[in-house]
Write a protein that holds these residues in place. Structure first.
Motif, PDB file in Angstrom:
ATOM      1  N   GLU A   1       0.823  -1.208   0.000  1.00  0.00           N
ATOM      2  CA  GLU A   1       0.000   0.000   0.000  1.00  0.00           C
ATOM      3  C   GLU A   1       0.857   1.258   0.000  1.00  0.00           C
ATOM      4  OE1 GLU A   1       0.152  -2.280   2.279  1.00  0.00           O
ATOM      5  OE2 GLU A   1       0.740  -1.354   4.165  1.00  0.00           O
ATOM      6  N   ALA A   2       2.170   1.100   0.140  1.00  0.00           N
ATOM      7  CA  ALA A   2       3.050   2.277   0.233  1.00  0.00           C
ATOM      8  C   ALA A   2       4.101   2.304  -0.874  1.00  0.00           C
ATOM      9  CB  ALA A   2       3.732   2.290   1.597  1.00  0.00           C
ATOM     10  N   LEU A   3       3.851   1.562  -1.963  1.00  0.00           N
ATOM     11  CA  LEU A   3       4.888   1.417  -2.993  1.00  0.00           C
ATOM     12  C   LEU A   3       5.318   2.746  -3.613  1.00  0.00           C
ATOM     13  CD1 LEU A   3       3.727  -1.844  -4.805  1.00  0.00           C
ATOM     14  CD2 LEU A   3       5.874  -1.511  -3.573  1.00  0.00           C
ATOM     15  N   GLU A   4       4.422   3.736  -3.557  1.00  0.00           N
ATOM     16  CA  GLU A   4       4.770   5.030  -4.153  1.00  0.00           C
ATOM     17  C   GLU A   4       5.164   6.073  -3.108  1.00  0.00           C
ATOM     18  OE1 GLU A   4       1.945   6.371  -7.058  1.00  0.00           O
ATOM     19  OE2 GLU A   4       1.759   4.393  -7.958  1.00  0.00           O
ATOM     20  N   SER A   5       5.444   5.623  -1.886  1.00  0.00           N
ATOM     21  CA  SER A   5       5.828   6.578  -0.834  1.00  0.00           C
ATOM     22  C   SER A   5       7.200   7.193  -1.169  1.00  0.00           C
ATOM     23  CB  SER A   5       5.853   5.870   0.524  1.00  0.00           C
ATOM     24  OG  SER A   5       6.789   4.820   0.505  1.00  0.00           O
ATOM     25  N   PRO A   6       7.558   8.297  -0.519  1.00  0.00           N
ATOM     26  CA  PRO A   6       8.741   9.054  -0.930  1.00  0.00           C
ATOM     27  C   PRO A   6      10.023   8.228  -0.991  1.00  0.00           C
ATOM     28  CG  PRO A   6       7.446  10.322   0.637  1.00  0.00           C
ATOM     29  CD  PRO A   6       6.810   8.955   0.566  1.00  0.00           C
ATOM     30  N   ALA A   7      10.899   8.612  -1.891  1.00  0.00           N
ATOM     31  CA  ALA A   7      12.170   7.907  -2.093  1.00  0.00           C
ATOM     32  C   ALA A   7      13.022   7.979  -0.836  1.00  0.00           C
ATOM     33  CB  ALA A   7      12.914   8.536  -3.262  1.00  0.00           C
ATOM     34  N   ASP A   8      13.652   6.847  -0.506  1.00  0.00           N
ATOM     35  CA  ASP A   8      14.546   6.843   0.647  1.00  0.00           C
ATOM     36  C   ASP A   8      15.958   6.440   0.214  1.00  0.00           C
ATOM     37  OD1 ASP A   8      14.728   4.032   0.556  1.00  0.00           O
ATOM     38  OD2 ASP A   8      13.060   3.778   1.955  1.00  0.00           O
ATOM     39  N   ALA A   9      16.850   6.433   1.202  1.00  0.00           N
ATOM     40  CA  ALA A   9      18.267   6.216   0.895  1.00  0.00           C
ATOM     41  C   ALA A   9      18.519   4.824   0.310  1.00  0.00           C
ATOM     42  CB  ALA A   9      19.099   6.421   2.158  1.00  0.00           C
ATOM     43  N   ARG A  10      17.669   3.833   0.668  1.00  0.00           N
ATOM     44  CA  ARG A  10      17.888   2.494   0.090  1.00  0.00           C
ATOM     45  C   ARG A  10      17.483   2.451  -1.361  1.00  0.00           C
ATOM     46  NH1 ARG A  10      15.723  -2.467   2.746  1.00  0.00           N
ATOM     47  NH2 ARG A  10      16.651  -3.400   0.894  1.00  0.00           N
ATOM     48  N   ASP A  11      16.377   3.136  -1.722  1.00  0.00           N
ATOM     49  CA  ASP A  11      16.025   3.223  -3.139  1.00  0.00           C
ATOM     50  C   ASP A  11      17.211   3.768  -3.941  1.00  0.00           C
ATOM     51  OD1 ASP A  11      13.235   2.458  -2.853  1.00  0.00           O
ATOM     52  OD2 ASP A  11      12.893   4.445  -1.997  1.00  0.00           O
ATOM     53  N   LEU A  12      17.797   4.845  -3.401  1.00  0.00           N
ATOM     54  CA  LEU A  12      18.909   5.481  -4.104  1.00  0.00           C
ATOM     55  C   LEU A  12      20.117   4.545  -4.188  1.00  0.00           C
ATOM     56  CD1 LEU A  12      20.100   7.998  -5.447  1.00  0.00           C
ATOM     57  CD2 LEU A  12      20.788   8.806  -3.175  1.00  0.00           C
ATOM     58  N   ALA A  13      20.415   3.846  -3.087  1.00  0.00           N
ATOM     59  CA  ALA A  13      21.577   2.943  -3.095  1.00  0.00           C
ATOM     60  C   ALA A  13      21.377   1.808  -4.097  1.00  0.00           C
ATOM     61  CB  ALA A  13      21.799   2.377  -1.688  1.00  0.00           C
ATOM     62  N   ILE A  14      20.151   1.266  -4.150  1.00  0.00           N
ATOM     63  CA  ILE A  14      19.868   0.174  -5.097  1.00  0.00           C
ATOM     64  C   ILE A  14      20.021   0.687  -6.530  1.00  0.00           C
ATOM     65  CG2 ILE A  14      18.058  -1.341  -5.987  1.00  0.00           C
ATOM     66  CD1 ILE A  14      16.969  -1.472  -3.066  1.00  0.00           C
ATOM     67  N   LEU A  15      19.428   1.848  -6.814  1.00  0.00           N
ATOM     68  CA  LEU A  15      19.502   2.391  -8.176  1.00  0.00           C
ATOM     69  C   LEU A  15      20.938   2.726  -8.571  1.00  0.00           C
ATOM     70  CD1 LEU A  15      16.298   4.583  -8.356  1.00  0.00           C
ATOM     71  CD2 LEU A  15      16.932   2.767  -9.970  1.00  0.00           C
ATOM     72  N   GLN A  16      21.707   3.237  -7.620  1.00  0.00           N
ATOM     73  CA  GLN A  16      23.108   3.551  -7.940  1.00  0.00           C
ATOM     74  C   GLN A  16      23.872   2.284  -8.305  1.00  0.00           C
ATOM     75  OE1 GLN A  16      24.058   5.712  -4.313  1.00  0.00           O
ATOM     76  NE2 GLN A  16      24.103   7.654  -5.437  1.00  0.00           N
ATOM     77  N   GLU A  17      23.646   1.213  -7.532  1.00  0.00           N
ATOM     78  CA  GLU A  17      24.351  -0.039  -7.849  1.00  0.00           C
ATOM     79  C   GLU A  17      23.894  -0.595  -9.194  1.00  0.00           C
ATOM     80  OE1 GLU A  17      24.313  -3.008  -4.753  1.00  0.00           O
ATOM     81  OE2 GLU A  17      25.139  -4.544  -6.107  1.00  0.00           O
ATOM     82  N   LEU A  18      22.585  -0.563  -9.436  1.00  0.00           N
ATOM     83  CA  LEU A  18      22.065  -1.050 -10.727  1.00  0.00           C
ATOM     84  C   LEU A  18      22.670  -0.259 -11.879  1.00  0.00           C
ATOM     85  CD1 LEU A  18      18.283  -1.427  -9.776  1.00  0.00           C
ATOM     86  CD2 LEU A  18      19.874  -3.301 -10.266  1.00  0.00           C
ATOM     87  N   ALA A  19      22.727   1.052 -11.725  1.00  0.00           N
ATOM     88  CA  ALA A  19      23.216   1.919 -12.802  1.00  0.00           C
ATOM     89  C   ALA A  19      24.699   1.680 -13.084  1.00  0.00           C
ATOM     90  CB  ALA A  19      22.978   3.383 -12.444  1.00  0.00           C
ATOM     91  N   PHE A  20      25.472   1.444 -12.028  1.00  0.00           N
ATOM     92  CA  PHE A  20      26.907   1.278 -12.249  1.00  0.00           C
ATOM     93  C   PHE A  20      27.270  -0.137 -12.693  1.00  0.00           C
ATOM     94  CE2 PHE A  20      27.157   5.223  -9.742  1.00  0.00           C
ATOM     95  CZ  PHE A  20      27.895   5.951 -10.660  1.00  0.00           C
ATOM     96  N   ARG A  21      26.552  -1.136 -12.181  1.00  0.00           N
ATOM     97  CA  ARG A  21      26.920  -2.519 -12.551  1.00  0.00           C
ATOM     98  C   ARG A  21      26.260  -2.979 -13.838  1.00  0.00           C
ATOM     99  NH1 ARG A  21      26.263  -6.364  -7.414  1.00  0.00           N
ATOM    100  NH2 ARG A  21      27.225  -7.872  -8.874  1.00  0.00           N
ATOM    101  N   TRP A  22      25.008  -2.480 -14.091  1.00  0.00           N
ATOM    102  CA  TRP A  22      24.272  -2.982 -15.252  1.00  0.00           C
ATOM    103  C   TRP A  22      23.623  -1.837 -16.033  1.00  0.00           C
ATOM    104  CZ3 TRP A  22      23.199  -5.366 -10.313  1.00  0.00           C
ATOM    105  CH2 TRP A  22      23.852  -6.591 -10.128  1.00  0.00           C
ATOM    106  N   PRO A  23      24.412  -0.891 -16.509  1.00  0.00           N
ATOM    107  CA  PRO A  23      23.806   0.231 -17.265  1.00  0.00           C
ATOM    108  C   PRO A  23      23.251  -0.252 -18.601  1.00  0.00           C
ATOM    109  CG  PRO A  23      26.195   0.295 -17.431  1.00  0.00           C
ATOM    110  CD  PRO A  23      25.872  -0.811 -16.441  1.00  0.00           C
ATOM    111  N   SER A  24      22.139   0.372 -19.006  1.00  0.00           N
ATOM    112  CA  SER A  24      21.543   0.005 -20.297  1.00  0.00           C
ATOM    113  C   SER A  24      22.361   0.531 -21.461  1.00  0.00           C
ATOM    114  CB  SER A  24      20.126   0.572 -20.404  1.00  0.00           C
ATOM    115  OG  SER A  24      19.215  -0.325 -19.855  1.00  0.00           O
TER     116      SER A  24
END
Ligand SMILES: [Zn+2]
Length: 256
Positions: free
Chosen positions: A232-255
Motif C-alpha cells: 500500500e506504500a509502494l509510491e511513498s517518498p524515495a529513501d536512501a535504500r532506493d537510491l543505493a539500489i539504483l546507484q548499484e544497478l546503474a553502475f553494474r548494469w547500465p543500459s
C-alpha cells in the motif's frame, strides 16, 4: 519439464532487429492457465507471448522466438520503445494482484529456469536483460509482482540482484527525490527529459504520452528489488535504500 505446442496467430515480424536481446516476464492475472492460453491464442484479443508456464511446470510455446509476439504494449527500456521487437515474452500463470498475490510454486520456477537456460543458449541475452513487465511499462503494469523471486533467479545466473537490495533496515527519506532520476535512467527506466526536482515530468512532445514520474519508478523498483516493501506504500517518498539500489544497478548494469 513438459513441453506443449499450441500456435497463437497473434504475432508478426520483428521490426528493425533480427534477434531478441531481452526477455520480459509477466503474470497472466487469471485464475487458470487454460483461460490464459485461450486468450493468448484468440485473434480478437490481439495479445500473445512466446511461452506460457503453468504452476505445475507445463510450458506451452505459442509463438516462434524468431517472431514478434504482442505482450509488452506501450513500453520503454534503455532508450528503446518497441520492446516487443527486441524481446521474448514469457507469461507465468498466476492469479495476480486482484486475487491475493499467490506465490509462484517451485515446479513453475524450475520450469522457468530451464526455459531461460534454453533461451540464453539460443540467443545472445545477458542476465540483466531479463526484465519485468513493470520495468518497461511502470505507469500501467505491476507484473510479475512482489511475490516473484528475482533473487532466486539471480542465484542461478538468470537475472541480477544488487547487494544493496539485501534487507538491512530502512533508509532515511531523501530531501531531494529527483536524485534517483539519473541512476534510474542509466539502468533503463524511462524518466523523461526533465531531470528536474519536482517529481513530475512534463508531457512528452514526441507524442508518446506523459513520461514516467518518480512515484511510478519507485513502484517498479520496489516491486522487483524490495519485495518486503508494503504494497500500500509502494509510491511513498524515495529513501536512501532506493537510491543505493539504483546507484548499484546503474553502475553494474547500465543500459547504455
Ligand atoms: Zn504483463
Amino acid at each position: 519439464m513438459i513441453r506443449l505446442a499450441q500456435a497463437s496467430p497473434n504475432h508478426g515480424p520483428r521490426r528493425g532487429v533480427s534477434a531478441p536481446d531481452c526477455v520480459i516476464l509477466h503474470y497472466t492475472d487469471m485464475l487458470c492457465p487454460e483461460g490464459a492460453l485461450a486468450r493468448l491464442c484468440d485473434p480478437a484479443a490481439e495479445v500473445s507471448a512466446h511461452h506460457l508456464v503453468a504452476e505445475d511446470g507445463r510450458i506451452w510455446s505459442l509463438v516462434s522466438e524468431t517472431e514478434r509476439a504482442w505482450h509488452a504494449g506501450l513500453s520503454f527500456w534503455g532508450g528503446e520503445r518497441d520492446m516487443n521487437s527486441r524481446s521474448i515474452g514469457i507469461e507465468l500463470a498466476n492469479p495476480g494482484h486482484g486475487n491475493g498475490h499467490a506465490p509462484f510454486p517451485a515446479p513453475q520456477m524450475r520450469a522457468l529456469e530451464g526455459l531461460l537456460r534454453e533461451i540464453f543458449a539460443r540467443w545472445s541475452i545477458a542476465p540483466e536483460r531479463v526484465l519485468a513487465h513493470s520495468d518497461v511499462a511502470p505507469r500501467r503494469k505491476q507484473d510479475p509482482g512482489p511475490r516473484f523471486d528475482w533473487r532466486g533467479l539471480a542465484r542461478h545466473g538468470l537475472s541480477i540482484w544488487p547487494e544493496a537490495a539485501e534487507p538491512r533496515g530502512e533508509g532515511e527519506i531523501l530531501s531531494d527525490p529527483g536524485a534517483i532520476l539519473p541512476f534510474a535512467a542509466r539502468f533503463g527506466y524511462e524518466v523523461g527529459e526533465d531531470l528536474g526536482r519536482n517529481g513530475r515530468t512534463p508531457p512528452d512532445p514526441g507524442g508518446h504520452g506523459p513520461q514516467t514520474p518518480i512515484p511510478e519508478i519507485l513502484r517498479a523498483l520496489r516491486l522487483r528489488f524490495r519485495p518486503q516493501f508494503p504494497c500500500e506504500a509502494l509510491e511513498s517518498p524515495a529513501d536512501a535504500r532506493d537510491l543505493a539500489i539504483l546507484q548499484e544497478l546503474a553502475f553494474r548494469w547500465p543500459s547504455a
